[in-house]
Design a protein around this motif. Structure first.
Motif, short mmCIF file in Angstrom:
data_model
loop_
_atom_site.label_atom_id
_atom_site.label_comp_id
_atom_site.label_asym_id
_atom_site.label_seq_id
_atom_site.Cartn_x
_atom_site.Cartn_y
_atom_site.Cartn_z
N ALA A 107 0.63 -1.18 -0.03
CA ALA A 107 0.10 -0.10 0.00
C ALA A 107 0.68 1.25 0.05
N LEU A 108 2.14 1.12 0.07
CA LEU A 108 2.90 2.78 0.32
C LEU A 108 2.95 3.42 -1.03
N ALA A 109 2.96 2.65 -1.93
CA ALA A 109 2.89 3.76 -3.09
C ALA A 109 1.68 4.44 -3.25
N MET A 110 0.64 3.68 -2.97
CA MET A 110 -0.68 4.26 -2.84
C MET A 110 -0.58 5.38 -1.93
N ALA A 111 -0.11 5.14 -1.01
CA ALA A 111 0.10 6.26 0.05
C ALA A 111 0.87 7.41 -0.22
N LEU A 112 2.07 7.34 -0.90
CA LEU A 112 2.82 8.28 -1.35
C LEU A 112 2.18 9.12 -2.46
N LEU A 113 1.50 8.34 -3.37
CA LEU A 113 0.87 9.37 -4.28
C LEU A 113 -0.37 10.09 -3.94
#
Lengths: 453, 135
Positions: free
Chosen positions: B113-119
């Motif tokens: 989920a971290l990429a979605m959080a960073l986006l």
């Protein structure tokens, strides 16, 4: 110019059971690769093998192999390369041979690639000074010796090439580097060696293997911009079509769902990579930043320019040791103040357990729907009408974790109004295996190739 | 290549545009991404849609900023690598997965989920950078 088509029909144990057949039916493949081994899969297989020495391999592969029998008959060029052998590649191969015999398909040569399993001679390795220091902490593995359940070197493409040379149509391996499942058939088909003159081609095939090793992740799965139009229900698994200079395209079967575009390929290029200029495998060290991508046609992306340098004299080792027990359970909380009530419910569960004499080494409460999946980073939801409470614990006492799994249901009557969703029963208790990455000198490991008679 | 590594949080001195002149957009307007795990570490690849966006993000999306954004996960360090061929910035966040695949108690034990959080990161965008959505 000679071309070879390599498709990947599965990226991990648990991936789609139907994908391999659909890929083989529509893909005009020369080679089907199937990757079953995630970082911790070996530890799960180790426990299965302890209970039954005939097991220890990815049993899903037997089902897949059965479904592929008609295509092994009708497509004489088709070969299968898989790491489904896990901790028992010979056992897996014998089971596949038995299956083929039952189906009157006796003339398919099956090869076993092994030698990756270090557990049988771990103490000997320690005694000879191969201490398998943890790559992050520097600690020697001997400190965990009694709890180690698996230790495997990631072998490269060479023993698979040797198996293909000996005439195998099905190659079953233990732990090998994921990309090597693709490097091997390319090297075999084009007659590449593993010397300095071959490094750029090996690098190209490694990029190809890296791109397809996670199955649909390069054909629309996990794509940031996927939508209903991406037709993921019908997603096609990936195919690389390579020429002998190592240039290749990534594509998927015609008519299948999903998409292959510059975004899906570049997302997967950097997936689970640290330094993209130095991607280490047992075959070659690859510079992913030298690669250029071009959309040649719909669902066809050309990949060019890979370059590599000579690899190291070590294999990566993935070991695992027993590290207690864990369980996680969920409840649904609906109503005004759902977030606060869910948080309180989590605390109530842990408090009741404390009163009963159980305090856990680690516990964690998440309120999913409130922003807790990446807690403290995602924005907090404002008054969501419902949330999922998830409570997880970890402890070295199995009985403590067992006791925890019985403490969620009582909240359905003794918790807050709107507590529901207890439909799946008690959550299962799972053993925890801690991951231990290390390196070992290649000279200390002897890959083996055996063609079944 | 030697990665840039986050140490103490440092101020942004890379831009000549003042913040008040900028429009704030989520990072997802400029880039797409994907994340995954290696043991207890995670990597997040952020891929800009345009060259202009990539040039801007090379300056703006520093390892320090990403470390600060994920401070709640207590990364022991954050490294950034550049992959200009795919307009990519690859961040490696160390010790952020609460133990990693098997031992982590989180639902997102593998950092998916971290990429979605960073986006979702708010980005103050200079006027000259056109945010271009995906193909």
């Amino acid at each position: 110019m000679k071309r070879v088509r390599i498709g990947n029909g599965g990226g991990f144990w648990g991936d789609s059971l139907d994908a391999p057949v659909r890929l083989v039916r529509e893909g005009r493949l020369d080679y089907l690769t199937l990757d079953y081994l995630a970082e911790l899969t070996m530890s799960i297989l180790a426990v299965q093998k302890q209970k039954n020495p005939a097991l220890g391999y990815a049993t899903d592969f037997l089902e897949v192999a059965r479904s592929l029998i008609p295509y092994l008959r009708s497509q004489p060029q088709l070969k299968i390369i898989t790491n489904a052998g896990g901790l028992n590649p010979k056992g897996c191969a014998l089971a596949v041979r038995e299956l083929f015999r039952q189906e009157n398909l006796a003339d398919v040569p099956i090869a076993v690639v092994g030698g990756d399993d270090l557990l049988p001679y771990l103490d000997e390795l320690f005694a000879r000074g191969h201490l398998l220091h943890h790559m992050d902490t520097g600690e020697p593995l001997a400190a965990r010796r009694e709890r180690v359940v698996s230790a495997n070197a990631y072998l490269g493409a060479r023993p698979i090439v040797e198996a293909l040379r000996q005439g195998a149509r099905v190659v079953i391996t233990g732990r090998v580097a994921d990309a090597s499942l693709t490097v091997a058939p390319a090297a075999f088909a084009f007659g590449w060696g593993f010397g300095d003159a071959d490094l750029d081609r090996l690098a190209a095939a490694t990029v190809a293997g890296h791109l397809i090793e996670c199955g649909a992740q390069v054909t629309g799965g996990l794509w940031t911009n996927a939508s209903a139009h991406t037709r993921l229900a019908d997603v096609g698994y990936p195919i690389v079509e390579m020429t002998e200079d190592g240039q290749f395209v990534v594509t998927k079967p015609p008519g299948s769902g999903g998409v292959v575009n510059l975004e899906t390929v570049s997302e997967q290029l950097l997936y689970e990579v640290a330094d993209p200029r130095a991607y280490y495998t047992p075959d070659v060290v690859v510079d992913f930043t030298a690669v250029t991508l071009e959309q040649q046609a719909e669902d066809v992306v050309a990949v060019r320019g890979a370059c590599g340098i000579a690899t190291t004299e070590t294999y990566k080792v993935s070991a695992a040791y027993r590290d207690g027990y864990t369980a996680a359970g969920t409840l649904v909380i609906v109503g005004p103040d759902a977030v606060a009530k869910a948080q309180l419910s989590g605390q109530i569960i842990l408090e009741r357990l404390r009163q009963a004499g159980w305090v856990f080494e680690r516990s964690y409460v998440e309120v999913l729907g409130a922003g807790d999946a990446v807690a403290g980073v995602l924005p907090r939801a404002v008054d969501p009408p419902e949330v999922v409470l998830r409570v997880a614990v970890h402890d070295h006492r199995r009985e403590a974790v067992e006791r925890f799994t019985r403490e969620l249901a009582p909240l359905v009557t003794s918790g807050f109004a709107g507590t529901t969703g207890y439909t799946t029963g008690r959550p299962p208790v799972r053993e925890v295996f801690a991951f231990w990455p290390a390196l070992i000198a290649k000279s200390a490991v002897s890959p083996t190739v055996e063609l079944l008679a | 290549m030697v990665p840039t590594t986050a140490t103490a949080a440092s101020a942004d001195t890379t831009s000549t545009t003042t913040l008040s002149e900028r429009r704030v957009v989520p990072l997802s307007a400029l880039a797409h991404g994907r994340s995954g795990d290696k043991g207890n570490h995670a990597n997040i690849a952020i891929l800009a849609y345009t060259e202009a966006g990539y040039t801007f993000l090379c300056d703006y999306l520093t390892a320090e900023r990403v470390a600060q954004y994920f401070a709640a996960l207590r990364p022991s360090r954050v490294e950034r690598y550049e992959a200009p061929n795919v307009r990519g910035l690859n961040f490696v966040l160390y010790d952020v997965l609460g133990g990693g695949a098997s031992g982590s108690l989180r639902s997102d034990s593998q950092g998916k989920a971290l990429a979605m959080a960073l986006l979702r990161m708010p980005i103050p965008l200079p006027e000259q950078v056109n945010n271009t959505s995906s193909q």
